[in-house]
Every structure is written in C-alpha cells, then in structure tokens.
Design a protein around this motif. Structure first.
Motif, PDB file in Angstrom:
ATOM      1  N   ASP A 334     -55.451  66.601-103.344  1.00 44.91           N
ATOM      2  CA  ASP A 334     -56.227  66.674-105.130  1.00 44.91           C
ATOM      3  C   ASP A 334     -57.572  67.606-104.922  1.00 44.91           C
ATOM      4  OD1 ASP A 334     -55.189  64.760-106.075  1.00 44.91           O
ATOM      5  OD2 ASP A 334     -56.758  63.229-105.491  1.00 44.91           O
ATOM      6  N   ARG A 337     -55.393  70.317-106.911  1.00 47.97           N
ATOM      7  CA  ARG A 337     -55.418  70.378-108.003  1.00 47.97           C
ATOM      8  C   ARG A 337     -57.191  70.415-108.495  1.00 47.97           C
ATOM      9  NH1 ARG A 337     -50.850  66.101-109.808  1.00 47.97           N
ATOM     10  NH2 ARG A 337     -52.747  66.327-111.238  1.00 47.97           N
ATOM     11  N   LEU A 338     -57.810  70.101-108.009  1.00 42.03           N
ATOM     12  CA  LEU A 338     -59.166  70.207-108.340  1.00 42.03           C
ATOM     13  C   LEU A 338     -59.760  71.699-108.866  1.00 42.03           C
ATOM     14  CD1 LEU A 338     -61.749  68.068-109.189  1.00 42.03           C
ATOM     15  CD2 LEU A 338     -62.464  68.782-106.650  1.00 42.03           C
ATOM     16  N   TYR A 363     -65.610  68.295-104.771  1.00 42.25           N
ATOM     17  CA  TYR A 363     -64.989  67.325-104.181  1.00 42.25           C
ATOM     18  C   TYR A 363     -65.431  66.445-103.233  1.00 42.25           C
ATOM     19  CZ  TYR A 363     -61.770  63.805-101.992  1.00 42.25           C
ATOM     20  OH  TYR A 363     -60.475  62.289-102.258  1.00 42.25           O
ATOM     21  N   ARG A 367     -66.965  62.001-104.609  1.00 40.77           N
ATOM     22  CA  ARG A 367     -66.298  60.970-103.873  1.00 40.77           C
ATOM     23  C   ARG A 367     -67.757  60.634-103.815  1.00 40.77           C
ATOM     24  NH1 ARG A 367     -61.549  59.734-101.483  1.00 40.77           N
ATOM     25  NH2 ARG A 367     -62.170  57.405 -99.609  1.00 40.77           N
ATOM     26  N   ILE A 476     -57.273  64.452-110.305  1.00 40.92           N
ATOM     27  CA  ILE A 476     -57.453  63.703-108.660  1.00 40.92           C
ATOM     28  C   ILE A 476     -56.671  62.016-108.879  1.00 40.92           C
ATOM     29  CG2 ILE A 476     -59.302  65.190-107.986  1.00 40.92           C
ATOM     30  CD1 ILE A 476     -61.354  63.518-108.611  1.00 40.92           C
ATOM     31  N   PRO A 477     -55.246  62.158-109.094  1.00 42.85           N
ATOM     32  CA  PRO A 477     -54.879  60.816-108.946  1.00 42.85           C
ATOM     33  C   PRO A 477     -54.026  60.911-108.320  1.00 42.85           C
ATOM     34  CG  PRO A 477     -53.140  62.672-108.872  1.00 42.85           C
ATOM     35  CD  PRO A 477     -54.683  63.681-108.816  1.00 42.85           C
ATOM     36  N   HIS A 478     -54.896  61.058-106.755  1.00 46.32           N
ATOM     37  CA  HIS A 478     -55.364  59.811-105.693  1.00 46.32           C
ATOM     38  C   HIS A 478     -56.446  59.341-104.885  1.00 46.32           C
ATOM     39  CE1 HIS A 478     -51.138  61.410-104.419  1.00 46.32           C
ATOM     40  NE2 HIS A 478     -51.526  63.212-104.831  1.00 46.32           N
ATOM     41  N   THR A 479     -57.109  60.208-105.272  1.00 41.22           N
ATOM     42  CA  THR A 479     -58.853  59.659-105.406  1.00 41.22           C
ATOM     43  C   THR A 479     -58.860  58.942-106.313  1.00 41.22           C
ATOM     44  OG1 THR A 479     -59.480  62.060-104.611  1.00 41.22           O
ATOM     45  CG2 THR A 479     -60.849  60.873-105.215  1.00 41.22           C
ATOM     46  N   GLU A 481     -56.836  56.696-108.127  1.00 39.21           N
ATOM     47  CA  GLU A 481     -55.991  55.639-107.246  1.00 39.21           C
ATOM     48  C   GLU A 481     -56.424  54.956-106.458  1.00 39.21           C
ATOM     49  OE1 GLU A 481     -54.051  53.913-109.297  1.00 39.21           O
ATOM     50  OE2 GLU A 481     -52.106  54.292-108.650  1.00 39.21           O
ATOM     51  N   HIS A 496     -52.968  54.594-112.928  1.00 34.33           N
ATOM     52  CA  HIS A 496     -52.264  55.569-114.117  1.00 34.33           C
ATOM     53  C   HIS A 496     -51.245  54.502-114.288  1.00 34.33           C
ATOM     54  CE1 HIS A 496     -53.716  58.609-111.315  1.00 34.33           C
ATOM     55  NE2 HIS A 496     -53.031  57.876-110.675  1.00 34.33           N
TER      56      HIS A 496
END
Ligand SMILES: [Zn+2]
Length: 634
Positions: A334, A337-338, A363, A367, A476-479, A481, A496
C-alpha cells in the motif's frame, strides 16, 4: 580567379555530366544539407540513406542501389567496380576520376556516421523493396479520430496529431525469420498477386490451421484449388518470406481482443508509457481506424518513467535500481501504491528510499486518522444511533466532506490520482483533525454516551469513514479493507464489492452556504487563536481553557454572523471556557476580521473535562454541571 557570385538555389534543375558514366545528374536542393560541415554541396544517392531518399522523392529520382545485401557492387556499375566490397570503392573511384582528369582535390574529412551498436562496424544504407501501409489515404480520418479521443495529459493530442500529420507511409515488412508472415504470393515474374479471393482463401487457412500453415504448405498449396495466373505460365509461385513489423501485430490487438473476445470496440482506455505515442497508441490508431473507421480507444493515458532519487535513468551498471518487491517487503504494497498515486505520473518521476519514506509518513497520517475515527465509533450502533439533525459545525464539516468527495470523483475521472490524495489528506489533516475533531474530542469523551450531541458527532464521523474508505480503496486496497473490516457500517464481504454512492445527508445539505460560513468561521477562529497566543506568550494563560473571550465586529454582517451562533457553541468551537458576544468593540482589539479581547477566566477547573466554570456552578468533586450529570446518570 573569382568569375561570378550567385546563390546555390540558382543551380536547381541544371544537369551535369557524370565524369565516367554516360549519365546526366541533376542539381537539386535539400534542407538537410548545411554549410557548417563541408562545402554545402553534397553527392546524393537516393538508394543509400534517409535524407537522400526523401529528397529523391521530391525530385522524382529513382532509389538507385547498386550494392547487394552483402555489401558488394553489382554488375550495374561496370567491370571496374562490380563484385568489389563497397569499402574498396573509394580508392577505385578516386583512381578513375584521376584517369579522366576530373579530380580536383582529395582530403580526409571526419564526420559522424551510423554504426552497429553491437559490432561497432559502420552501417550501409540500401533501398530495398518493402511493403507499406498507405497513411495518406486515411490521414484525414485519423486526424479527426484523434480529436474524438480524450488524451491524458492533454498534450498527448498535440503529440499524436503532429506524428500522424507528418507520418510517411508505414513500412510494415521486416526481413526476419520469426513473426507473422506477410501473406503475399508472387507470380513467376515476381509480380504480387493482389486478389480478394486469394486473400480470403489464405485467411481461411490461417483460421483453420494457424499461422504455421504459411511455412507448412507450398506457395501453390496456399492458393485456392485450380488457381492459375497468366503471369505464371508454368504454375510456379513464390511465397513472401518477409514478416510483419511487430507494431503491426500489437497495433491489431484491439481487433483480436475487443472485437473477437469481448465484442466491445472501442476500448475505454489505453494506458502506456509516453514512448507509445510513436508505438502502440500510434499503430493501434492506424489499424483500428483503417479497419473499423474509428479509433480503437476512447481515452488514452500516458505516463512517464521512473528515475532514481537524483533524476538519473535506472540501470544495472549504475546500480541505482530499486526492486519494488524489496520495497513491498519492507514497507508494504500500500505504501508503494500510495507513492505512485501521489506522484505526477504523467511526467518522469523519481524514487528513492527517502521518497518512499515520505509516502510512509503520509500513510501513517492517514492510518492514524482512521484509527481515531474507528475507535470513537466502537459504541455506535448502526441500526439505532444515526441522527438526522446536525449542528452548525457538523454541517460545516459535512459540507467540506462533500467538497472533498466531489474533488476526488472529478480527479478520478481525469486520472489525477495525486489530486485525490491531496484532497483527502487536506480534509483529514486541516479540517478534520485540525479543527472538527479538536472540538469534538470534548463531546466524544465527556458528553453522556447516548446524548444527542455525541451521537451527532459519531454520525458525522460515520459518514466520513463510510465515504473516504471507498475513495481510498483503489489506492490503498489492503488498508481500506482493514478499515472496512473494523467499521460498524460494513455491509458487504469486502470494501471492494461496494459501489460508490454519495451518502443521503450530503445530497440534501446546503453545502454552498455551509462552505461560505466555514470560511467566515476560520477567519474568526484565526483571530481568536492569535489573541490567545499573545496572552500565552505573556504567560497570562496556559491552556486556551484558561481564557474567557469577548468577540465583536464593527462590520454589521460579521456581527450578525457571530450572533447567529450562541455563546455556548462559540465556546466549544474556540475551545475556551467562556465566550461573550458584545456589540460594542470599544475595549476590544481589532484583528484581521473581528475584534477580540482575551481575559483570564477566573473559574474552577472541572476535574473531569478540564473546562473552567463559574465557582457558583461547580458541583461536589469539582465537577462541572455537564460532567456531574453524566456521572450521576451512569
Ligand atoms: Zn466537566
């Protein structure tokens, strides 16, 4: 002796006699010939070089090429030169010029010349027969189609337009063994057979047996049964051995992928590095338009390349590469990606550990904000605790959320991911943490758990999380989620699977009004913070809760704005223990927007919430009225 001076242009069209061949050569003009190297007068061989070839076309000169593919002169040049390697030609020609008394002077001249990068040997140019795709016939359609496509960044349109405008016919043949064959069969006299039924037959064979059929069958077998041609009286036929330019392969991918596999044409988006204006974007446009009449894509996004921290190209020899897998192991996917999303990818971008570190800070910031919000929703029941009415301050932050969402959606549509992030980070940092949550903390921590005011703040936070987690999910798909998993509003198995829809309250809120009010609020707050800071530096107060603040304004509109909000609310917004609103600015100091006076508030500090209250209002245990009742009712 100087006989006459004249411009070179006056020589155009004059024919000269070749010193030792019985041939006339015209004098022509070429833009590529310059005065700064040599005499400005050069020998032109249209069969042996780009510039010469192009100027030759202008003057209708044939691309004469008396050198074979091994570099030897052909019979065409006569017995003195024929079968000699081209390099030996110089000495022979000089000798022949001497013999016919045409040589004035010989001198060595150093100039740049193309060499093979691998063998470092000089290259020779030879004009050879090739297959071309004519651009001229569809150039106008192509230029129109370029206008119909949306280009990101917008200069892509200009770049593509200029490339197509100036593009010569496309040479689509290559002399290689491996690739897609050019499906042309020649007659005995080497004339190509250009007949629809022949091509249809070959296409059918390709469909049935695959492209290897071109190698497996003989030329005769590739033709329709009983095919004869008057130009092949002995029924002898020859297969083309050239293959297609690989850009012809990739440029036709739209036909294979969209038309045949998905039945959608054109594609929504083509995405590639900006070198592809010359490559894939270009070849796809030409083939798609030639066959379907319009471009194979609706949108084109191009990106730059990744450079090292100092802006140098990455290379193994410089040892300045960063392995994305190692970065992912160290920081998480993430964060990488960020970083990508926060960069202006439409230009070349730099990467280094230091730059990734900055993305990691961003990040952490995002968060932490979500962690705080989720923590304060832990007792919020999604079915029971939503409120429908909001205070002025709540409405302001909701209007800001609405603005942030609009900016993000707009930026996503324009593929401006860095704008999405800037907008979200500004909202979270400046407005949410820097203002709203500062005020809301007292409510969240000290008001009765089930009080309307606390539920209002929680509902606001709920809407913020619900909206922003979806806006962040692509980046940030994992975060996202993880946030969604801990969110009381989780409705689907995964974030998603959610579809973005603006929350109802934002659709009915008069956002424009609240945004305007918020601007005023910020100006007033800024003046009060300045006044408080002055007192703090004089050591008259410590925390802002030590202060009683009087506010007013000479401006009737501003005064009206101030008076529209009650003193208790001002007290919360400004995080002071008391606020008086007065119409008289006489004993107040004039700041940028309003008049302010800060006094030390002589009250008693509540043990629980640290707000100061009048002595008369203090309850036993040094509790303010609010805290006393909250504790009593628990
Ligand atoms: Zn209290």
């Amino acid at each position: 002796m100087l006989k006459k001076e004249f411009k070179g242009a006056e020589l155009e069209g004059i024919t000269t006699k070749h010193p030792f061949y019985d041939r006339l050569s015209p004098i022509i003009l070429g833009e590529h010939v310059t005065e700064d190297s040599g005499t400005g007068c050069v020998h032109t061989a249209p069969g042996h070089g780009d510039d010469d070839f192009n100027v030759g076309i202008l003057y209708h000169l044939p691309p004469y090429c008396p050198v074979d593919e091994k570099g030897y002169y052909t019979e065409d040049v006569g017995p003195d030169l024929a079968h000699h390697f081209y390099e030996e030609g110089n000495a022979i020609v000089i000798e022949k010029l001497k013999q016919c008394h045409a040589l004035l002077k010989v001198s060595q001249f150093v100039h740049s010349y193309p060499h093979d990068w691998r063998t470092k040997k000089p290259l020779i140019y030879r004009a050879t027969p090739q297959w071309f795709a004519s651009i001229d016939k569809i150039r106008d359609v192509l230029l129109d189609e370029i206008k119909n496509v949306k280009w990101y960044p917008s200069w892509g349109e200009v770049r593509m337009h200029n490339m197509i405008k100036d593009r010569m016919d496309w040479c689509i043949s290559r002399q290689r063994n491996w690739g897609v064959p050019i499906p042309v069969i020649y007659n005995e006299d080497h004339s190509p057979i250009i007949e629809k039924e022949v091509f249809d037959h070959i296409v059918k064979l390709f469909y049935e047996k695959g492209p290897n059929v071109w190698h497996d069958l003989s030329a005769k077998e590739l033709l329709p049964d009983n095919y004869h041609n008057p130009l092949s009286p002995n029924d002898g036929f020859i297969k083309e051995t050239d293959i297609m330019d690989v850009w012809f392969d990739s440029g036709s991918s739209s036909l294979a992928v969209f038309e045949k596999a998905y039945h959608t044409y054109p594609a929504d988006l083509y995405l590639e590095g900006f070198d592809q204006y010359r490559g894939w974007f270009n070849s796809s446009l030409i083939i798609g338009t030639a066959i379907n009449g319009h471009a194979p894509y609706k949108n084109v996004v191009s990106h730059g390349f990744i450079l090292d921290g100092e802006g140098r190209k990455m290379s193994k020899s410089l040892k300045n590469t960063l392995d994305p897998n190692l970065l992912i192991q160290k920081y998480g996917a993430d964060i990488l990606r960020l970083w990508v999303a926060s960069s202006n990818y439409q230009e070349d971008i730099r990467i280094s550990e230091n730059i990734i570190q900055q993305a990691a800070e961003m990040y952490k910031n995002i968060r932490n904000k979500f962690k705080f919000m989720l923590g304060n929703l832990s007792d919020f029941n999604d079915n029971q605790n939503h409120v429908k009415t909001f205070t002025f301050l709540d409405s302001c932050i909701l209007a800001l959320l609405n603005k942030c969402i609009d900016q993000c959606m707009d930026a996503y549509r324009q593929y401006q991911f860095n704008t999405v992030l800037t907008s979200i980070v500004n909202f979270l940092t400046i407005h949410l943490s820097g203002f709203y949550l500062d005020v809301a903390k007292d409510i969240l921590y000290c008001d009765a758990k089930d009080s309307l005011r606390r539920r209002q703040v929680q509902t606001v936070i709920y809407h913020i999380v619900e909206s922003l987690v979806l806006l962040l999910a692509p980046i940030i798909p994992h975060t996202a989620e993880e946030i969604y998993d801990h969110f009381v509003g989780k409705k689907k198995e995964s974030v998603h699977l959610e579809k973005y829809k603006k929350v109802a309250v934002l659709q009915t809120l008069d956002c424009e009004k609240y945004l305007k009010d918020y601007e005023q609020l910020l100006m007033i707050r800024s003046d009060v913070l300045k006044a408080l800071e002055e007192k703090r530096s004089l050591k008259e107060i410590g925390s802002s809760l030590d202060a009683a603040v009087t506010i007013s304004s000479n401006n009737p509109e501003m005064l009206q704005f101030i008076k529209a909000i009650d003193e208790k609310t001002w007290q919360q917004i400004l995080i002071v223990s008391k606020v008086n609103i007065t119409e008289n600015t006489q004993n107040l100091d004039q700041y940028t927007t309003i008049s302010v006076r800060v006094a030390v508030y002589d009250g008693v500090k509540c043990e629980r919430c640290w707000n100061k209250v009048d002595r008369s209002e203090i309850h036993e245990g040094n509790l303010c009225d609010r805290c006393y009742h909250v504790l009593k009712d628990e």
